[in-house]
Write a protein that holds these residues in place. Structure first.
Motif, short mmCIF file in Angstrom:
data_model
loop_
_atom_site.label_atom_id
_atom_site.label_comp_id
_atom_site.label_asym_id
_atom_site.label_seq_id
_atom_site.Cartn_x
_atom_site.Cartn_y
_atom_site.Cartn_z
N ASN A 179 -77.68 43.49 -88.10
CA ASN A 179 -76.96 42.66 -87.11
C ASN A 179 -75.46 42.63 -87.35
N PHE A 180 -74.98 43.10 -88.51
CA PHE A 180 -73.53 43.16 -88.71
C PHE A 180 -72.89 44.14 -87.74
N PHE A 181 -73.60 45.21 -87.39
CA PHE A 181 -73.06 46.23 -86.50
C PHE A 181 -73.49 46.04 -85.04
N ASN A 182 -74.64 45.42 -84.83
CA ASN A 182 -75.29 45.44 -83.53
C ASN A 182 -74.61 44.52 -82.51
N SER A 183 -74.58 44.99 -81.25
CA SER A 183 -74.10 44.20 -80.13
C SER A 183 -74.62 44.83 -78.83
N TYR A 184 -74.57 44.06 -77.76
CA TYR A 184 -75.07 44.55 -76.47
C TYR A 184 -74.27 45.76 -75.99
N LEU A 185 -72.95 45.68 -76.04
CA LEU A 185 -72.12 46.78 -75.57
C LEU A 185 -72.31 48.03 -76.41
N LEU A 186 -72.59 47.87 -77.70
CA LEU A 186 -72.83 49.03 -78.55
C LEU A 186 -74.08 49.76 -78.13
N LEU A 187 -75.17 49.02 -77.85
CA LEU A 187 -76.41 49.66 -77.43
C LEU A 187 -76.25 50.38 -76.10
N VAL A 188 -75.42 49.84 -75.23
CA VAL A 188 -75.15 50.51 -73.95
C VAL A 188 -74.46 51.85 -74.19
N GLU A 189 -73.49 51.90 -75.08
CA GLU A 189 -72.79 53.14 -75.38
C GLU A 189 -73.72 54.16 -76.03
N LEU A 190 -74.57 53.72 -76.95
CA LEU A 190 -75.50 54.65 -77.61
C LEU A 190 -76.53 55.18 -76.62
N LYS A 191 -76.92 54.36 -75.66
CA LYS A 191 -77.86 54.82 -74.65
C LYS A 191 -77.26 55.95 -73.83
N LYS A 192 -75.95 55.87 -73.56
CA LYS A 192 -75.27 56.94 -72.82
C LYS A 192 -75.26 58.24 -73.62
N LYS A 193 -75.20 58.13 -74.94
CA LYS A 193 -75.20 59.33 -75.79
C LYS A 193 -76.62 59.81 -76.10
N GLU A 194 -77.63 59.18 -75.49
CA GLU A 194 -79.04 59.53 -75.68
C GLU A 194 -79.46 59.38 -77.16
N GLY A 229 -81.97 62.50 -79.07
CA GLY A 229 -83.30 62.21 -79.60
C GLY A 229 -83.30 61.63 -81.00
N HIS A 230 -82.16 61.47 -81.64
CA HIS A 230 -82.12 60.87 -82.97
C HIS A 230 -82.39 59.37 -82.90
N GLN A 231 -83.02 58.85 -83.92
CA GLN A 231 -83.33 57.43 -84.03
C GLN A 231 -82.39 56.80 -85.06
N LEU A 232 -81.58 55.86 -84.59
CA LEU A 232 -80.55 55.25 -85.44
C LEU A 232 -80.87 53.78 -85.64
N VAL A 233 -80.87 53.33 -86.89
CA VAL A 233 -81.20 51.96 -87.23
C VAL A 233 -80.02 51.34 -87.98
N PHE A 234 -79.73 50.05 -87.70
CA PHE A 234 -78.67 49.31 -88.40
C PHE A 234 -78.96 47.84 -88.29
#
Length: 366
Positions: free
Chosen positions: A308-323, A301-306
């Motif tokens: 475009n240096f860190f952001n990518s499609y595969l990263l968001l998929v992994e974070l979605k798995k960790k809720e 339930g935590h909201q994490l913001v960053f």
């Protein structure tokens, strides 16, 4: 004085004889002024006068020789080898004489041998002065660290010594530690034994790793806020270190880059020092930092913001798995070219215009 100046020629015997008479009588006023008197005197040879090498002695030189011989106690009964030869240096005014070489004998009195036998450490201390170091205490080390923190916060003077300037009246420095003691402790402060570093270690911050681990350990003990952010910070540093970076546009462009997990309040919850390729994974450098901090987030339930240096499609998929709910700016080439409006066309729309696209699996939307 004659009304005119006569010019003499050394090729005319009559002129030569007249010059000799002028030299003997000491009246040289009739000689042409543009002639060098010394050159004329050196070029005229008086019959019957002795020669010494290429120079010619005139009667004036004989008188000078007799005067010098009397001053030095010349003896007429001396042998020819010990006779003195005097040459007048007409240009410089220096008089030289030839004498027989005699060895100068002088006694040498020395009470002590200049080279004394000594051990290497004794010989070293003769040339290198070593100041006596007064043992420090725990409270003094706390003051030392506190003053360093104050220097980093104030950051107003180009030289550290200026914080002890009495005209500035910074009493936190003047009343707690002297300037010389501050620099003595600072130059001798060590957190690790350099000889204990493993040969295979690639940690470039090995010498300060204990104090860094101590700070990070306390950060990990804090309870997380719901709204979190990951970004990079610069520790100002202009010294010599192989991880120093320059980032254009930063308030402190030169320094050591640090990735920080912080909350909305500004509290730091985890830190990672950038050491180039030592902090990368298969997801890339930026994404590897986010996944590292994601291990710190155990509650969903935590909201994490960053950005475009860190952001990518595969990263968001992994974070979605960790809720973990993640958001941030993107780079189109890292998201497999989503069908969104270009920046040029979006600028033509009214203020507040938005567009949304969603991946077919519903994991990523933007």
């Amino acid at each position: 004085m004659n009304a005119y100046k006569k010019k003499y020629s050394l090729e005319n015997p009559e002129d030569i004889q007249e010059l000799i008479d002028l030299v003997e009588n000491g009246d040289l006023s009739d000689i042409e002024e543009n002639e060098d008197e010394d050159d004329i005197l050196e070029s005229v040879t008086v019959p019957g006068e002795p020669r010494v090498g290429p120079d010619t002695l005139t009667k004036m030189d004989e008188q000078l020789q007799e005067r010098n011989g009397n001053q030095h106690g010349a003896d007429d009964s001396s042998s020819d080898d010990e006779s003195l030869s005097v040459v007048a240096a007409k240009r410089s005014g220096v008089t030289w004489k030839k004498i027989k070489f005699e060895t100068i004998r002088q006694e040498w009195n020395q009470d002590q041998d200049p080279i004394e036998p000594a051990y290497p450490i004794e010989y070293f201390l003769r040339y290198i002065s070593v100041k006596n170091f007064r043992p420090t205490t725990e409270s003094e080390i706390k003051v030392l660290i506190a003053l360093h923190i104050m220097i980093g916060c104030l950051n107003r003077f180009p030289r550290i010594r200026m914080y002890w300037d009495r005209t500035l009246r910074i009493y936190a420095f003047l009343e707690n530690m002297s300037r010389d003691r501050f620099f003595q402790l600072r130059s001798c402060l060590h957190f690790v034994n350099n000889l204990e570093k493993p040969t295979e270690s690639k940690d470039r911050l090995f010498k300060v790793r204990p104090i860094m681990n101590s700070v990070r350990k306390r950060c990990l003990q804090l309870n997380l806020e719901r709204q979190l952010c990951v970004d990079e910070q610069m520790i100002p540093f202009t010294g010599s270190i192989n991880i120093k970076q320059y980032i254009k546009g930063k308030p402190c462009p030169w320094g050591i880059k640090v990735f920080v997990l912080s909350g909305k309040s500004g509290q730091a919850y985890d830190i990672v020092f950038y050491q180039e390729k030592t902090t990368t994974t298969k997801f890339g450098q930026g994404a590897s930092v986010i996944l590292h901090f994601a291990n710190r987030i155990s509650q969903p339930g935590h909201q994490l913001v960053f950005d475009n240096f860190f952001n990518s499609y595969l990263l968001l998929v992994e974070l979605k798995k960790k809720e973990i709910l993640a958001a941030g700016t993107i780079r189109i080439n890292r998201f497999f070219q989503p069908p969104v409006m270009s920046d040029r066309n979006m600028k033509k729309e009214a203020r507040g215009f938005s567009e949304e696209v969603v991946s077919e699996d519903g994991v990523v939307n933007g």
